[in-house]
Design a protein around this motif. Sequence first.
Motif, PDB file in Angstrom:
ATOM      1  N   PHE A  47     -13.558   1.436  25.435  1.00 11.66           N
ATOM      2  CA  PHE A  47     -12.534   0.679  24.714  1.00 11.66           C
ATOM      3  C   PHE A  47     -12.602   1.021  23.234  1.00 11.66           C
ATOM      4  O   PHE A  47     -13.683   1.237  22.676  1.00 11.66           O
ATOM      5  CB  PHE A  47     -12.781  -0.829  24.884  1.00 11.66           C
ATOM      6  N   ASP A  48     -11.436   1.058  22.601  1.00 14.14           N
ATOM      7  CA  ASP A  48     -11.383   1.170  21.154  1.00 14.14           C
ATOM      8  C   ASP A  48     -10.018   0.688  20.670  1.00 14.14           C
ATOM      9  O   ASP A  48      -9.012   0.891  21.355  1.00 14.14           O
ATOM     10  CB  ASP A  48     -11.612   2.618  20.703  1.00 14.14           C
ATOM     11  N   THR A  49      -9.999   0.070  19.506  1.00 11.91           N
ATOM     12  CA  THR A  49      -8.723  -0.429  18.985  1.00 11.91           C
ATOM     13  C   THR A  49      -7.780   0.704  18.597  1.00 11.91           C
ATOM     14  O   THR A  49      -6.573   0.503  18.501  1.00 11.91           O
ATOM     15  CB  THR A  49      -8.956  -1.321  17.753  1.00 11.91           C
ATOM     16  N   ALA A  50      -8.337   1.913  18.385  1.00 10.53           N
ATOM     17  CA  ALA A  50      -7.501   3.057  18.038  1.00 10.53           C
ATOM     18  C   ALA A  50      -7.132   3.896  19.256  1.00 10.53           C
ATOM     19  O   ALA A  50      -6.538   4.960  19.127  1.00 10.53           O
ATOM     20  CB  ALA A  50      -8.210   3.931  17.016  1.00 10.53           C
ATOM     21  N   ALA A  51      -7.475   3.416  20.442  1.00  5.49           N
ATOM     22  CA  ALA A  51      -7.262   4.206  21.658  1.00  5.49           C
ATOM     23  C   ALA A  51      -5.845   4.055  22.182  1.00  5.49           C
ATOM     24  O   ALA A  51      -5.100   3.145  21.824  1.00  5.49           O
ATOM     25  CB  ALA A  51      -8.251   3.764  22.731  1.00  5.49           C
ATOM     26  N   VAL A  52      -5.523   4.974  23.060  1.00  4.57           N
ATOM     27  CA  VAL A  52      -4.296   4.899  23.853  1.00  4.57           C
ATOM     28  C   VAL A  52      -4.735   4.727  25.294  1.00  4.57           C
ATOM     29  O   VAL A  52      -5.625   5.437  25.765  1.00  4.57           O
ATOM     30  CB  VAL A  52      -3.450   6.176  23.699  1.00  4.57           C
ATOM     31  N   ASP A  53      -4.166   3.778  25.993  1.00  3.92           N
ATOM     32  CA  ASP A  53      -4.588   3.527  27.366  1.00  3.92           C
ATOM     33  C   ASP A  53      -4.586   4.801  28.203  1.00  3.92           C
ATOM     34  O   ASP A  53      -3.639   5.582  28.175  1.00  3.92           O
ATOM     35  CB  ASP A  53      -3.647   2.511  28.037  1.00  3.92           C
ATOM     36  N   GLY A  54      -5.674   5.006  28.935  1.00  2.26           N
ATOM     37  CA  GLY A  54      -5.751   6.107  29.889  1.00  2.26           C
ATOM     38  C   GLY A  54      -6.289   7.393  29.309  1.00  2.26           C
ATOM     39  O   GLY A  54      -6.564   8.330  30.041  1.00  2.26           O
ATOM     40  N   PRO A  57      -9.885  10.253  23.761  1.00  2.00           N
ATOM     41  CA  PRO A  57      -9.816  11.240  22.686  1.00  2.00           C
ATOM     42  C   PRO A  57     -11.057  11.320  21.821  1.00  2.00           C
ATOM     43  O   PRO A  57     -11.122  12.153  20.923  1.00  2.00           O
ATOM     44  CB  PRO A  57      -8.634  10.721  21.853  1.00  2.00           C
ATOM     45  N   PHE A  58     -12.047  10.475  22.069  1.00  3.88           N
ATOM     46  CA  PHE A  58     -13.190  10.432  21.167  1.00  3.88           C
ATOM     47  C   PHE A  58     -14.157  11.566  21.474  1.00  3.88           C
ATOM     48  O   PHE A  58     -14.541  11.775  22.627  1.00  3.88           O
ATOM     49  CB  PHE A  58     -13.864   9.066  21.249  1.00  3.88           C
ATOM     50  N   PRO A  59     -14.571  12.327  20.449  1.00  8.99           N
ATOM     51  CA  PRO A  59     -15.331  13.559  20.679  1.00  8.99           C
ATOM     52  C   PRO A  59     -16.571  13.390  21.539  1.00  8.99           C
ATOM     53  O   PRO A  59     -16.828  14.199  22.434  1.00  8.99           O
ATOM     54  CB  PRO A  59     -15.692  14.001  19.255  1.00  8.99           C
ATOM     55  N   LEU A  60     -17.378  12.360  21.274  1.00 11.82           N
ATOM     56  CA  LEU A  60     -18.613  12.227  22.042  1.00 11.82           C
ATOM     57  C   LEU A  60     -18.324  11.896  23.497  1.00 11.82           C
ATOM     58  O   LEU A  60     -19.050  12.333  24.393  1.00 11.82           O
ATOM     59  CB  LEU A  60     -19.506  11.167  21.421  1.00 11.82           C
ATOM     60  N   LEU A  61     -17.280  11.132  23.758  1.00 11.21           N
ATOM     61  CA  LEU A  61     -16.958  10.789  25.144  1.00 11.21           C
ATOM     62  C   LEU A  61     -16.561  12.022  25.952  1.00 11.21           C
ATOM     63  O   LEU A  61     -16.686  12.023  27.171  1.00 11.21           O
ATOM     64  CB  LEU A  61     -15.825   9.763  25.195  1.00 11.21           C
ATOM     65  N   ARG A  62     -16.110  13.072  25.273  1.00 11.71           N
ATOM     66  CA  ARG A  62     -15.721  14.283  25.995  1.00 11.71           C
ATOM     67  C   ARG A  62     -16.923  14.947  26.645  1.00 11.71           C
ATOM     68  O   ARG A  62     -16.772  15.801  27.516  1.00 11.71           O
ATOM     69  CB  ARG A  62     -15.029  15.268  25.052  1.00 11.71           C
ATOM     70  N   SER A  63     -18.127  14.568  26.237  1.00  9.82           N
ATOM     71  CA  SER A  63     -19.322  15.148  26.840  1.00  9.82           C
ATOM     72  C   SER A  63     -19.641  14.528  28.192  1.00  9.82           C
ATOM     73  O   SER A  63     -20.438  15.085  28.949  1.00  9.82           O
ATOM     74  CB  SER A  63     -20.527  14.959  25.906  1.00  9.82           C
ATOM     75  N   VAL A  64     -19.051  13.382  28.507  1.00  4.20           N
ATOM     76  CA  VAL A  64     -19.358  12.692  29.760  1.00  4.20           C
ATOM     77  C   VAL A  64     -18.732  13.460  30.923  1.00  4.20           C
ATOM     78  O   VAL A  64     -17.527  13.722  30.909  1.00  4.20           O
ATOM     79  CB  VAL A  64     -18.845  11.243  29.729  1.00  4.20           C
ATOM     80  N   PRO A  65     -19.501  13.831  31.953  1.00  2.66           N
ATOM     81  CA  PRO A  65     -18.974  14.663  33.035  1.00  2.66           C
ATOM     82  C   PRO A  65     -18.236  13.876  34.108  1.00  2.66           C
ATOM     83  O   PRO A  65     -18.035  14.378  35.203  1.00  2.66           O
ATOM     84  CB  PRO A  65     -20.237  15.320  33.607  1.00  2.66           C
ATOM     85  N   PHE A  66     -17.862  12.656  33.828  1.00  5.28           N
ATOM     86  CA  PHE A  66     -17.091  11.836  34.753  1.00  5.28           C
ATOM     87  C   PHE A  66     -15.799  11.436  34.061  1.00  5.28           C
ATOM     88  O   PHE A  66     -15.739  11.382  32.829  1.00  5.28           O
ATOM     89  CB  PHE A  66     -17.849  10.555  35.130  1.00  5.28           C
ATOM     90  N   PRO A  67     -14.775  11.112  34.823  1.00  8.32           N
ATOM     91  CA  PRO A  67     -13.582  10.557  34.185  1.00  8.32           C
ATOM     92  C   PRO A  67     -13.935   9.270  33.437  1.00  8.32           C
ATOM     93  O   PRO A  67     -14.691   8.442  33.945  1.00  8.32           O
ATOM     94  CB  PRO A  67     -12.649  10.259  35.363  1.00  8.32           C
ATOM     95  N   VAL A  68     -13.436   9.126  32.228  1.00  5.22           N
ATOM     96  CA  VAL A  68     -13.654   7.918  31.433  1.00  5.22           C
ATOM     97  C   VAL A  68     -12.304   7.242  31.220  1.00  5.22           C
ATOM     98  O   VAL A  68     -11.405   7.829  30.625  1.00  5.22           O
ATOM     99  CB  VAL A  68     -14.304   8.240  30.075  1.00  5.22           C
ATOM    100  N   ARG A  69     -12.170   6.032  31.716  1.00  5.10           N
ATOM    101  CA  ARG A  69     -10.928   5.291  31.495  1.00  5.10           C
ATOM    102  C   ARG A  69     -11.004   4.638  30.110  1.00  5.10           C
ATOM    103  O   ARG A  69     -11.883   3.822  29.843  1.00  5.10           O
ATOM    104  CB  ARG A  69     -10.722   4.222  32.551  1.00  5.10           C
ATOM    105  N   MET A  70     -10.085   5.023  29.237  1.00  2.00           N
ATOM    106  CA  MET A  70     -10.068   4.456  27.894  1.00  2.00           C
ATOM    107  C   MET A  70      -9.067   3.316  27.840  1.00  2.00           C
ATOM    108  O   MET A  70      -7.908   3.478  28.239  1.00  2.00           O
ATOM    109  CB  MET A  70      -9.696   5.536  26.874  1.00  2.00           C
ATOM    110  N   LEU A  71      -9.516   2.176  27.374  1.00  5.65           N
ATOM    111  CA  LEU A  71      -8.664   0.997  27.288  1.00  5.65           C
ATOM    112  C   LEU A  71      -8.321   0.691  25.837  1.00  5.65           C
ATOM    113  O   LEU A  71      -9.175   0.764  24.948  1.00  5.65           O
ATOM    114  CB  LEU A  71      -9.365  -0.211  27.906  1.00  5.65           C
ATOM    115  N   ALA A  72      -7.073   0.335  25.613  1.00  2.00           N
ATOM    116  CA  ALA A  72      -6.611  -0.118  24.300  1.00  2.00           C
ATOM    117  C   ALA A  72      -6.496  -1.639  24.318  1.00  2.00           C
ATOM    118  O   ALA A  72      -6.408  -2.251  25.386  1.00  2.00           O
ATOM    119  CB  ALA A  72      -5.249   0.515  23.996  1.00  2.00           C
ATOM    120  N   PRO A  73      -6.509  -2.277  23.162  1.00  2.00           N
ATOM    121  CA  PRO A  73      -6.402  -3.748  23.144  1.00  2.00           C
ATOM    122  C   PRO A  73      -5.028  -4.220  23.594  1.00  2.00           C
ATOM    123  O   PRO A  73      -4.025  -3.526  23.419  1.00  2.00           O
ATOM    124  CB  PRO A  73      -6.666  -4.097  21.673  1.00  2.00           C
ATOM    125  N   ASP A  74      -5.001  -5.397  24.171  1.00  2.00           N
ATOM    126  CA  ASP A  74      -3.764  -6.016  24.612  1.00  2.00           C
ATOM    127  C   ASP A  74      -3.086  -6.662  23.407  1.00  2.00           C
ATOM    128  O   ASP A  74      -3.641  -7.586  22.805  1.00  2.00           O
ATOM    129  CB  ASP A  74      -4.076  -7.069  25.676  1.00  2.00           C
TER     130      ASP A  74
END
Length: 319
Positions: A47-54, A57-74
């Motif tokens: 989750f991040d307030t600057a994220a777009v759902d789904g 885009p965060f550089p460190l998360l790109r290292s994770v070898p699994f799909p990462v669901r990114m959530l934006a605030p409601d």
Amino acid sequence: DATTDAPPAPLRLGAGRVAPPATAVTHVVLPGGRIRAPPTEWEVVSFDTAAVDGAAPFPLLRSVPFPVRMLAPDPNNDLGIVTTGAVPKYRALALKLHTWLHFARGSPPGKVLFFIDARDVLWGGCTTDLLSAFLALNKTIVFAAELGCLAYQQKQASQCDRFPEPPPELRPTSDPDLLDCDFTCAPSKAFKFLNSGVVVGYAGALATFYGEVLATLSARWINRAKAPPFDQDIVIDTYLERWRARGYGLDYTAALSVQAHRMKRASLLVQPRALYSRVFQKRACFVHLNGGAKWMLPVFANEPLLFGSDGSDESDDGS
């Protein structure tokens, strides 16, 4: 030998579904003696307030070898927090709690969710079957364990003193060349304090936990013109009140994540696409560069061995 481990092969698991491990966990004993068959579905969520759902885009998360669901605030969150523009820190942290609650409520109760921070977590390259590692801990929710207690700095020693000491066999090295301890560490140098940057649990248990956390936050946040209470304070209070009865626990041996706060740079050894923890003597899974370790973020973000020769996240097959 840490320096001779073969490079890890990223696990490509689609939407988080996994086959039973070779040594399968056949059941999980919950508080009260109830038995639950292990789930076969899990998901990594951030989750991040600057994220777009789904997107992730965060550089460190790109290292994770699994799909990462990114959530934006409601934008219609029931905390009344405006989500456009730059969201102040403590309001953003409150939104994270709100997001975890509603995502857990919308997930199958038996699904295992990995809730991780977006900006300061990267993949350490372990080859552990994460679902089996979680099940082996035999807890409904597992929170990251860290070395220093933040509440000591906030002059809330009573909160820190309520954390039990882990058994000696669950304590890693206390080598002063690797640890950067101060008055916030326990005398035993045990990783015994809760960090909420990596939380893993059954969706049903997480929904209950974060429902109580949000209720407490709303009750304590009397003047909405001021910043809300610190999220980790409320998470810790809720954990300490309920951990025995609910089957919550801390990840004392870094089976799922390493919290680098109060560790020295020498504690993490860079390998091809991996970080070896000299404290826990194994390749890390999720690595949280939190607190006093945040200065390491640009160091590892620009480390060619972790992300490929140019610092990118090219896959092991050369694509």
